[in-house]
Design an enzyme around this catalytic site. Structure first.
Site, mmCIF file in Angstrom:
data_model
loop_
_atom_site.group_PDB
_atom_site.id
_atom_site.type_symbol
_atom_site.label_atom_id
_atom_site.label_comp_id
_atom_site.label_asym_id
_atom_site.label_seq_id
_atom_site.Cartn_x
_atom_site.Cartn_y
_atom_site.Cartn_z
ATOM 1 N N GLU A 165 0.868 -1.182 0.000
ATOM 2 C CA GLU A 165 0.000 0.000 0.000
ATOM 3 C C GLU A 165 0.906 1.234 0.000
ATOM 4 O OE1 GLU A 165 -3.118 -2.161 3.127
ATOM 5 O OE2 GLU A 165 -1.695 -0.635 3.806
ATOM 6 N N TYR A 181 -7.445 5.255 -3.845
ATOM 7 C CA TYR A 181 -8.316 6.115 -3.052
ATOM 8 C C TYR A 181 -7.525 7.234 -2.399
ATOM 9 C CZ TYR A 181 -6.674 3.480 1.102
ATOM 10 O OH TYR A 181 -5.916 2.893 2.092
ATOM 11 N N ASP A 215 -6.268 9.035 0.898
ATOM 12 C CA ASP A 215 -6.036 8.797 2.327
ATOM 13 C C ASP A 215 -5.525 10.090 2.951
ATOM 14 O OD1 ASP A 215 -5.591 7.831 4.829
ATOM 15 O OD2 ASP A 215 -4.382 6.112 4.217
ATOM 16 N N SER A 231 -3.138 0.607 -3.545
ATOM 17 C CA SER A 231 -2.894 -0.689 -2.917
ATOM 18 C C SER A 231 -2.870 -1.745 -4.004
ATOM 19 C CB SER A 231 -3.991 -1.023 -1.891
ATOM 20 O OG SER A 231 -4.002 -0.072 -0.849
ATOM 21 N N HIS A 273 1.000 -6.535 8.980
ATOM 22 C CA HIS A 273 0.890 -5.188 8.423
ATOM 23 C C HIS A 273 2.140 -4.414 8.832
ATOM 24 C CE1 HIS A 273 -1.220 -1.070 8.327
ATOM 25 N NE2 HIS A 273 -1.208 -1.490 7.075
#
Length: 505
Positions: A10, A98, A100, A107, A246
């Site tokens: 991402e 998108y 952020d 991503s 993550h």
């Protein structure tokens, strides 16, 4: 047997629009995402996502808010609903684009091999740049897009790695096993940075863009009080079986080799921890060590251990490499490539960092900027040096310094331009991302909401859910092959009903 390894990246991109201030960047990022001209679906499904859920077995009361971000919000200005603010576009290649909080984020789709991942990461650069060009045509203002991690005014934006792993690794073992690796990986995965943005001192060149911005060892936070090991627990797969690691401590890499090695070595370390292996030592102060390695102008990169001994970051990485060589060799082509490259890069770094300028971002950038300083009689403290640092990460092929090095044949490639071009339009054929991409391309009008682990769509006047949580094993190829041939939504539903249960078992 070791499980197949799904992974993705991402990337939040830096954006600068001539004549627009920091408080306008949310609006500009939204507009840029909405400039995407390819196949896409809207309606991201946030149900089931909880960024406060911690893998250590609790839910955090709240997440830390970065005051540096909040200061740029314009009082009284509305950015619409969550979906409008984020302006989600789920693309035909299985990726997500998108906004952020003022950064276009791309991503990648889930990938199963490193070349696929690199191709889709590079595809993201081109997609975001194409959106920027379309936006420039509308507003007649220059826009710059940077694949980096800092605005040089105290704010940092992330490049996060996501790796699927077995849930049976004890959480504390996972944190302890990852810590020395993540702290020291920057010696070959760092993107390089001019100056220090926290604890400012004499201007220097450091290894990592992100190291300045980390202050704790482990937590669920990502925007403030950032942890070296992020403990967020959002598996995007069957929760009882899988965990999605993550990782937020890594830099945004321009070098294809660095991207492949950053994720490839992480994947092997995860596999080692799944076997029960542990490094056998702990760093005395990981946060301090992360910063000291990045800022060390002697390149000794010392790591102090809790037992009183010290070793270099190269030696720490060799501990992990030695274990990977012993336990993981000959598993697949990616494993062998990573182990061989890992060995070579550590040997080269031990001799002379000039040997790695064709692969390692910080080394390539440092040499380029040093050449400029020598020709212009400048030092790291001259303001233009940070501008040139940014230019290294510019994704405009006409002005980006890294892209200029690549075009001159000075940087090692991992994939071809043809493969990157294919990734712009096509999802990986061997993962569930293919199914998501096919839905977007063929049946976008029927989609009501979509996420990494499923699609809700309308068929025959009813809402149906295609649950992709179980579809993380290699045998999803069976379903992908059949789904590629469907031409109607009715055929797609029949295919899902007949095949998904078999694929999941």
């Amino acid at each position: 047997l070791l499980m197949p390894r799904l992974f993705g990246i991402e990337t939040e991109y830096g954006i600068a629009v001539e004549g627009r201030g920091a408080g306008d960047l949310i609006e500009e990022s939204i507009a840029l995402v909405r400039s995407y001209a390819g196949n896409y679906a809207k309606g991201w499904n946030y149900r089931g996502e909880d960024s406060r859920r911690d893998m250590r077995g609790f839910v955090a009361d709240r997440l830390s808010v970065n005051p540096d971000d909040a200061q740029f919000d314009i009082p009284g200005k509305s950015y619409g609903s969550v979906s409008e603010e984020r302006s989600d576009r789920i693309l035909g290649n299985g990726a997500r684009l998108y906004n952020d909080h003022g950064h276009p984020e791309y991503s990648t789709p889930e990938c199963l091999d490193l070349k696929s991942l690199v191709a889709h990461d590079r595809a993201g650069e081109r997609i975001v740049w194409d959106c920027a060009q379309a936006r420039m045509d509308d507003i007649r203002r220059p826009i710059s897009i940077y694949k980096n991690n800092t605005d040089f005014h105290g704010s940092s934006y992330g490049t996060h790695e996501c790796v699927l792993m077995n849930r049976n690794v004890p959480t504390q073992d996972l944190i302890r096993g990852l810590m020395p690796f993540l702290v020291t990986r920057q010696i070959f995965a760092g993107a390089g940075k001019v100056g220090v943005e926290v604890d400012r001192g004499e201007p220097i060149f450091q290894l990592s863009q992100r190291a300045d911005f980390f202050s704790v060892e482990a937590s669920v936070d990502t925007l403030h009080n950032r942890p070296i090991v992020n403990t967020r627990d959002e598996p995007h797969a069957t929760p009882s079986k899988y965990r999605r690691l993550h990782v937020i401590v890594g830099d945004a890499n321009m070098s294809e080799w660095a991207t492949a090695m950053k994720v490839g070595t992480l994947s092997l370390v995860v596999q080692l921890l799944e076997t029960g292996w542990m490094p056998g030592f702990d760093l005395k102060n990981p946060v301090t060590t992360l910063k000291s390695i990045s800022r060390d102008q002697t390149f000794k990169w010392l790591c102090h251990q809790t037992d009183g001994y010290s070793m270099s970051a190269i030696e720490v990485q060799r501990r992990y490499l030695s274990a990977a060589r012993e336990y993981l060799t000959e598993i697949n082509e990616d494993t062998n490539w990573v182990i061989n490259e890992w060995d070579t890069i550590l040997n080269d770094l031990a001799v002379d960092h000039e040997l790695v300028v064709d692969r390692v971002d910080w080394a390539a950038k440092r040499r380029l900027l040093q050449q400029f300083m020598a020709s212009e009689s400048m030092t790291w403290k001259d303001p233009i040096m940070q501008s040139l640092d940014l230019a290294y990460h510019d994704v405009d092929p006409e002005t980006g310094l890294y892209l200029g090095l690549e075009q001159a044949g000075e940087m090692r490639r991992v994939v071809s331009d043809a493969r990157v071009d294919a990734a712009i339009h096509n999802a990986p054929a061997e993962t569930r991302a293919f199914l998501r991409g096919q839905f977007v391309k063929k049946f976008g009008a029927a989609i009501k909401s979509i996420s990494w682990n499923g699609v809700m769509f309308e068929f025959g006047g009813e809402d149906m859910v295609f649950d992709m949580n179980p579809l993380v094993e290699e045998n999803v190829r069976i379903l992908n092959c059949e789904f590629a041939g469907v031409s109607s939504l009715a055929e797609a539903v029949a295919c899902i009903n007949h095949k998904s249960e078999n694929v999941a078992n």
